[in-house]
Enzyme design. Structure first.
Site, PDB file in Angstrom:
ATOM      1  N   GLU A 257       0.879  -1.190   0.000  1.00  0.00           N
ATOM      2  CA  GLU A 257       0.000   0.000   0.000  1.00  0.00           C
ATOM      3  C   GLU A 257       0.907   1.228   0.000  1.00  0.00           C
ATOM      4  OE1 GLU A 257      -3.412   1.294   0.224  1.00  0.00           O
ATOM      5  OE2 GLU A 257      -2.067   3.029   0.104  1.00  0.00           O
TER       6      GLU A 257
ATOM      7  N   ASP B  36       5.218   1.383  -3.422  1.00  0.00           N
ATOM      8  CA  ASP B  36       4.516   1.438  -4.711  1.00  0.00           C
ATOM      9  C   ASP B  36       4.324   0.019  -5.254  1.00  0.00           C
ATOM     10  OD1 ASP B  36       5.004   3.441  -7.729  1.00  0.00           O
ATOM     11  OD2 ASP B  36       3.690   1.736  -7.306  1.00  0.00           O
ATOM     12  N   GLY B  37       3.090  -0.355  -5.462  1.00  0.00           N
ATOM     13  CA  GLY B  37       2.800  -1.699  -5.969  1.00  0.00           C
ATOM     14  C   GLY B  37       3.412  -1.937  -7.331  1.00  0.00           C
TER      15      GLY B  37
ATOM     16  N   ASP C 112      -6.221  -4.069  -5.596  1.00  0.00           N
ATOM     17  CA  ASP C 112      -7.320  -3.344  -4.956  1.00  0.00           C
ATOM     18  C   ASP C 112      -6.918  -1.876  -4.890  1.00  0.00           C
ATOM     19  OD1 ASP C 112      -8.622  -3.219  -1.533  1.00  0.00           O
ATOM     20  OD2 ASP C 112      -9.405  -2.410  -3.428  1.00  0.00           O
ATOM     21  N   SER C 113      -6.852  -1.255  -6.054  1.00  0.00           N
ATOM     22  CA  SER C 113      -6.314   0.110  -6.113  1.00  0.00           C
ATOM     23  C   SER C 113      -7.431   1.126  -6.296  1.00  0.00           C
ATOM     24  CB  SER C 113      -5.355   0.237  -7.303  1.00  0.00           C
ATOM     25  OG  SER C 113      -6.108   0.237  -8.507  1.00  0.00           O
ATOM     26  N   THR C 114      -7.060   2.377  -6.178  1.00  0.00           N
ATOM     27  CA  THR C 114      -7.960   3.474  -6.516  1.00  0.00           C
ATOM     28  C   THR C 114      -8.109   3.520  -8.038  1.00  0.00           C
ATOM     29  OG1 THR C 114      -5.926   4.757  -6.201  1.00  0.00           O
ATOM     30  CG2 THR C 114      -7.641   5.025  -4.545  1.00  0.00           C
ATOM     31  N   GLU C 115      -8.897   4.475  -8.490  1.00  0.00           N
ATOM     32  CA  GLU C 115      -9.105   4.659  -9.941  1.00  0.00           C
ATOM     33  C   GLU C 115      -7.781   4.972 -10.621  1.00  0.00           C
ATOM     34  OE1 GLU C 115     -12.641   4.106  -9.047  1.00  0.00           O
ATOM     35  OE2 GLU C 115     -12.958   5.494 -10.705  1.00  0.00           O
TER      36      GLU C 115
ATOM     37  N   PRO D 126      -1.481   8.084  -7.858  1.00  0.00           N
ATOM     38  CA  PRO D 126      -0.518   6.995  -7.660  1.00  0.00           C
ATOM     39  C   PRO D 126      -0.937   5.693  -8.340  1.00  0.00           C
ATOM     40  CG  PRO D 126      -1.730   7.442  -5.624  1.00  0.00           C
ATOM     41  CD  PRO D 126      -2.101   8.506  -6.596  1.00  0.00           C
TER      42      PRO D 126
HETATM   43  N1  SAM Z   1     -11.905  -0.732  -3.158  1.00  0.00           N
HETATM   44  C1  SAM Z   1     -11.456   0.595  -3.583  1.00  0.00           C
HETATM   45  C2  SAM Z   1     -11.815   0.827  -5.034  1.00  0.00           C
HETATM   46  O1  SAM Z   1     -12.232  -0.112  -5.707  1.00  0.00           O
HETATM   47  O2  SAM Z   1     -11.671   1.984  -5.474  1.00  0.00           O
HETATM   48  C3  SAM Z   1      -9.975   0.728  -3.335  1.00  0.00           C
HETATM   49  C4  SAM Z   1      -9.701   0.822  -1.878  1.00  0.00           C
HETATM   50  S1  SAM Z   1      -8.038   0.849  -1.378  1.00  0.00           S
HETATM   51  C5  SAM Z   1      -8.165   1.976  -0.069  1.00  0.00           C
HETATM   52  C6  SAM Z   1      -7.175   1.701  -2.673  1.00  0.00           C
HETATM   53  C7  SAM Z   1      -5.758   1.929  -2.260  1.00  0.00           C
HETATM   54  O3  SAM Z   1      -4.872   1.880  -3.378  1.00  0.00           O
HETATM   55  C8  SAM Z   1      -5.507   3.308  -1.633  1.00  0.00           C
HETATM   56  O4  SAM Z   1      -5.264   3.154  -0.258  1.00  0.00           O
HETATM   57  C9  SAM Z   1      -4.293   3.865  -2.374  1.00  0.00           C
HETATM   58  O5  SAM Z   1      -3.388   4.535  -1.536  1.00  0.00           O
HETATM   59  C10 SAM Z   1      -3.708   2.598  -2.958  1.00  0.00           C
HETATM   60  N2  SAM Z   1      -2.804   2.805  -4.106  1.00  0.00           N
HETATM   61  C11 SAM Z   1      -2.985   3.627  -5.168  1.00  0.00           C
HETATM   62  N3  SAM Z   1      -1.928   3.553  -6.008  1.00  0.00           N
HETATM   63  C12 SAM Z   1      -1.063   2.639  -5.461  1.00  0.00           C
HETATM   64  C13 SAM Z   1       0.204   2.119  -5.858  1.00  0.00           C
HETATM   65  N4  SAM Z   1       0.816   2.520  -6.991  1.00  0.00           N
HETATM   66  N5  SAM Z   1       0.792   1.189  -5.065  1.00  0.00           N
HETATM   67  C14 SAM Z   1       0.190   0.771  -3.907  1.00  0.00           C
HETATM   68  N6  SAM Z   1      -1.008   1.246  -3.467  1.00  0.00           N
HETATM   69  C15 SAM Z   1      -1.623   2.164  -4.253  1.00  0.00           C
END
Ligand code: SAM
Length: 279
Positions: free
Chosen positions: A110, A141-142, A159-162, A166
């Site tokens: 995360e 960073d994933g 399970d990332s953001t849109e 990032p």
């Molecule tokens: N279930 C949600 C959805 O479908 O939109 C996602 C929830 S989860 C909280 C999304 C997570 O992805 C966030 O906490 C964000 O910080 C993380 N994230 C975004 N880009 C990332 C990356 N490159 N590497 C690791 N985590 C990342």
């Protein structure tokens, strides 16, 4: 009658469409190194995590998404031992992964430590598994983690953001190629692939890219009321095991509120306008 505070939050899911929640308390609101983070209390959905003004998870409906991301690949794989979750800092997917006794190691990567910190504090029912002995939490960073991993995981869940900020790299063909390299020879991966009403092109692009890398590529759906349109999709890419060919005896007992063995199959039955995005 006590006058309820009329504080309303709207997530603008398109320029001309949004979803509005009555908010009765704001626990945290801060600009982290990566995104705007809010943790609020809502009347309808309980405690809610927002990132850059978008609903990430809520106490009331989180189980749908977390169960469907985790159990479809984990029941498809015959013996999942090592699992990676990219993103997922709220801990919900990890909580579901830990319900599978075959899993020996679950790694969470995360990028934003604040998401983990505040989820543990305000969403204990979701984040409780992050301290489990089988879990390794990496704040990083994933995309970089996948770039360095080779033949390491049985199942990977994104399970990332849109695809903004990032997460923008997490929806690229290069990332999916990296996932294939990071998976073992019969590995499986799932990524949330947004909704067919407002982001059909994203689904079409992800399906096209994954199909060029994984011999078995499919789309499945679930109802997540707090996500844009409520109709959410997941893209699964598998090197060998077909999610629609799981032997009935594989479905061991686990506690769920949405996922069932019947729904495992039914979730792949797509409405015509959604199916057309996979061709
Ligand atoms: N279930 C949600 C959805 O479908 O939109 C996602 C929830 S989860 C909280 C999304 C997570 O992805 C966030 O906490 C964000 O910080 C993380 N994230 C975004 N880009 C990332 C990356 N490159 N590497 C690791 N985590 C990342």
């Amino acid at each position: 009658m006590e006058q309820k505070l009329k504080l309303w939050f709207t997530e603008h899911q398109t320029e001309d469409y949004g979803i509005t929640f009555r908010v009765n308390h704001v626990y945290e609101s801060e600009q982290t190194e990566f995104q705007r983070l809010e943790m609020v209390e809502t009347d309808e959905f309980g405690t809610m995590l927002l990132l850059d003004g978008m609903v990430m998870t809520t106490d009331r409906d989180e189980f749908v998404y977390h169960e469907m991301v985790a159990h479809v690949p984990l029941f498809t794989h015959p013996n999942p031992k090592s699992v990676l979750v990219v993103g997922g800092g709220d801990g919900g997917v990890i909580r579901e992964v830990l319900k599978h006794p075959s899993v020996e190691k679950a790694v969470l990567v995360e990028i934003d430590g604040k998401v983990i910190e505040y989820s543990k504090k305000y969403l204990p029912n979701i984040a409780g598994g992050l301290d489990d002995a089988r879990v390794e939490v990496i704040v990083g960073d994933g995309f970089m983690h996948i770039a360095e991993a080779v033949n390491e995981y049985d199942v990977i869940m994104v399970d990332s953001t849109e695809p903004v900020g990032p997460a923008v790299n997490l929806f690229t063909k290069g990332f999916y190629s990296g996932i294939s390299k990071a998976l073992k020879e019969d590995g499986i991966f799932v990524a949330q692939s947004d909704n067919p009403w407002f982001t059909p092109e994203l689904i079409r692009d992800v399906q096209r890219d994954v199909k060029e890398i994984f011999p078995i590529t499919k789309l499945y759906i679930a109802n997540v009321p707090t996500y844009p349109s409520g109709l959410w999709t997941f893209t699964i890419g598998s090197k060998k095991h077909d999610p629609l060919a799981v032997a009935p005896e594989r479905f061991h007992e686990i506690e769920t509120k949405y996922y069932t063995p019947e729904l495992h199959t039914a979730a792949f039955a797509l409405p015509k306008f959604v199916k057309d995005l996979t061709i």
